[in-house]
Design a protein around this motif. Structure first.
Motif, PDB file in Angstrom:
ATOM      1  N   ARG A  70     -18.564 -55.988 -39.337  1.00  0.00           N
ATOM      2  CA  ARG A  70     -19.221 -55.717 -40.716  1.00  0.00           C
ATOM      3  C   ARG A  70     -19.088 -53.891 -40.858  1.00  0.00           C
ATOM      4  O   ARG A  70     -18.378 -52.961 -39.995  1.00  0.00           O
ATOM      5  N   ASP A  71     -19.228 -53.423 -41.934  1.00  0.00           N
ATOM      6  CA  ASP A  71     -19.274 -52.093 -42.317  1.00  0.00           C
ATOM      7  C   ASP A  71     -20.535 -51.289 -42.432  1.00  0.00           C
ATOM      8  O   ASP A  71     -21.566 -51.542 -41.539  1.00  0.00           O
ATOM      9  N   VAL A  91     -10.683 -67.093 -41.905  1.00  0.00           N
ATOM     10  CA  VAL A  91     -11.775 -67.069 -43.072  1.00  0.00           C
ATOM     11  C   VAL A  91     -12.011 -66.238 -43.648  1.00  0.00           C
ATOM     12  O   VAL A  91     -12.937 -64.460 -43.257  1.00  0.00           O
ATOM     13  N   ASP A  92     -12.277 -66.617 -45.107  1.00  0.00           N
ATOM     14  CA  ASP A  92     -12.437 -65.423 -45.713  1.00  0.00           C
ATOM     15  C   ASP A  92     -14.488 -65.094 -45.739  1.00  0.00           C
ATOM     16  O   ASP A  92     -15.000 -65.916 -46.210  1.00  0.00           O
ATOM     17  N   ILE A  93     -15.210 -63.506 -45.490  1.00  0.00           N
ATOM     18  CA  ILE A  93     -16.250 -63.983 -45.609  1.00  0.00           C
ATOM     19  C   ILE A  93     -16.992 -62.631 -46.768  1.00  0.00           C
ATOM     20  O   ILE A  93     -18.094 -62.752 -46.307  1.00  0.00           O
ATOM     21  N   ARG A  94     -16.201 -62.308 -47.466  1.00  0.00           N
ATOM     22  CA  ARG A  94     -16.607 -61.647 -48.571  1.00  0.00           C
ATOM     23  C   ARG A  94     -17.298 -62.394 -49.549  1.00  0.00           C
ATOM     24  O   ARG A  94     -16.921 -62.652 -49.784  1.00  0.00           O
ATOM     25  N   LYS A 145     -19.965 -51.995 -30.977  1.00  0.00           N
ATOM     26  CA  LYS A 145     -20.385 -53.001 -31.214  1.00  0.00           C
ATOM     27  C   LYS A 145     -21.826 -53.489 -31.443  1.00  0.00           C
ATOM     28  O   LYS A 145     -21.783 -55.046 -32.221  1.00  0.00           O
ATOM     29  N   GLU A 146     -22.204 -52.470 -32.392  1.00  0.00           N
ATOM     30  CA  GLU A 146     -22.952 -52.474 -33.058  1.00  0.00           C
ATOM     31  C   GLU A 146     -22.918 -53.200 -34.370  1.00  0.00           C
ATOM     32  O   GLU A 146     -23.861 -53.939 -35.250  1.00  0.00           O
ATOM     33  N   CYS A 147     -21.639 -53.050 -34.503  1.00  0.00           N
ATOM     34  CA  CYS A 147     -20.971 -54.253 -35.913  1.00  0.00           C
ATOM     35  C   CYS A 147     -20.351 -54.913 -35.957  1.00  0.00           C
ATOM     36  O   CYS A 147     -19.923 -55.965 -36.778  1.00  0.00           O
ATOM     37  N   GLU A 148     -19.936 -55.924 -34.312  1.00  0.00           N
ATOM     38  CA  GLU A 148     -20.069 -56.706 -34.456  1.00  0.00           C
ATOM     39  C   GLU A 148     -20.617 -58.222 -34.501  1.00  0.00           C
ATOM     40  O   GLU A 148     -21.849 -58.181 -34.729  1.00  0.00           O
ATOM     41  N   GLY A 149     -19.739 -59.566 -35.293  1.00  0.00           N
ATOM     42  CA  GLY A 149     -20.174 -60.827 -35.649  1.00  0.00           C
ATOM     43  C   GLY A 149     -19.607 -61.802 -35.270  1.00  0.00           C
ATOM     44  O   GLY A 149     -18.294 -61.147 -35.304  1.00  0.00           O
ATOM     45  N   VAL A 183     -25.546 -65.342 -41.459  1.00  0.00           N
ATOM     46  CA  VAL A 183     -24.781 -64.807 -41.344  1.00  0.00           C
ATOM     47  C   VAL A 183     -25.004 -62.965 -41.652  1.00  0.00           C
ATOM     48  O   VAL A 183     -24.577 -63.763 -43.301  1.00  0.00           O
ATOM     49  N   THR A 184     -25.807 -62.121 -40.997  1.00  0.00           N
ATOM     50  CA  THR A 184     -25.670 -61.706 -42.749  1.00  0.00           C
ATOM     51  C   THR A 184     -24.199 -60.584 -42.861  1.00  0.00           C
ATOM     52  O   THR A 184     -24.002 -60.260 -41.738  1.00  0.00           O
ATOM     53  N   PHE A 185     -23.765 -60.057 -43.966  1.00  0.00           N
ATOM     54  CA  PHE A 185     -22.420 -59.364 -44.018  1.00  0.00           C
ATOM     55  C   PHE A 185     -22.329 -58.129 -44.412  1.00  0.00           C
ATOM     56  O   PHE A 185     -21.649 -57.217 -44.025  1.00  0.00           O
ATOM     57  N   GLY A 186     -23.788 -57.751 -44.204  1.00  0.00           N
ATOM     58  CA  GLY A 186     -23.872 -56.291 -44.945  1.00  0.00           C
ATOM     59  C   GLY A 186     -23.502 -55.359 -44.309  1.00  0.00           C
ATOM     60  O   GLY A 186     -23.393 -55.293 -42.762  1.00  0.00           O
TER      61      GLY A 186
END
Length: 188
Positions: A70-71, A91-94, A145-149, A183-186
């Protein structure tokens, strides 16, 4: 190098120019100027500079993914196989994309020397089709690590057509990944 847009136009298949003779072969695996020029010809944005290279080795049937960051540490990836073969998936996750939740898959191998450009905003995974498959990729941001999904590789809403002729082996972490619709993408 030849760039071809996939069914998701932002994901691009790259076929390098390979010079071959009786001694063997030579190719440029990456040339920033050419890569940027070819992306511009397709009307695609220039990515941020690559800052990290990753290299993995997998037994036949190992499935890694579907991973993303994630950003503010989202990663674009330039991926290739340098030994063996893999079926590679983006996979497009936008959330605002007309192709959200769609996927593309290509076979990458040491023999075909093809690469795949996967921009930020995509989850990525692959399955090794041969023992000792070595996967090498460049990323546009550092691992955080804190941004991985992760999204489950077998999420029915994605209907990814993984190769059927291999027994799949995944990590416990990948088996416990979230479904796309949870999933949270923000930005974190």
């Amino acid at each position: 190098m030849k760039l071809t847009q996939t069914d998701i136009p932002d994901v691009v298949l790259i076929e390098p120019t390979v010079y071959e003779d009786e001694r063997g072969w030579f190719m440029e695996s990456f040339n920033e100027q050419r890569f940027h020029a070819e992306l511009q010809k397709l009307g695609l944005p220039i990515p941020r500079p690559f800052v990290q290279d990753n290299h993995s080795c997998s037994k036949k049937g190992v499935l890694r993914g579907l991973h993303f960051q994630r950003d503010p540490h989202a990663q674009g990836k330039l991926v290739r196989v340098v030994r063996g073969a893999a079926f590679d998936v983006a996979v497009d996750i936008r959330p605002d994309s007309p192709t959200f939740g769609k996927w593309v898959g290509v076979e990458l191998s040491a023999a075909n020397k093809r690469m795949l450009w996967i921009p930020e905003g995509f989850a990525h995974g692959f399955i090794a089709l041969e023992d000792g498959t070595e996967f090498l990729y460049k990323t546009t941001d550092y691992y955080a690590k804190e941004c991985e999904g992760a999204i489950r590789w077998d999420d029915l809403s994605l209907s990814i057509d993984w190769p059927k002729n291999v027994q799949i082996l995944t990590s416990e972490k990948d088996q416990q990944a979230d479904l796309l619709n949870t999933v949270t993408f923000g930005r974190l």
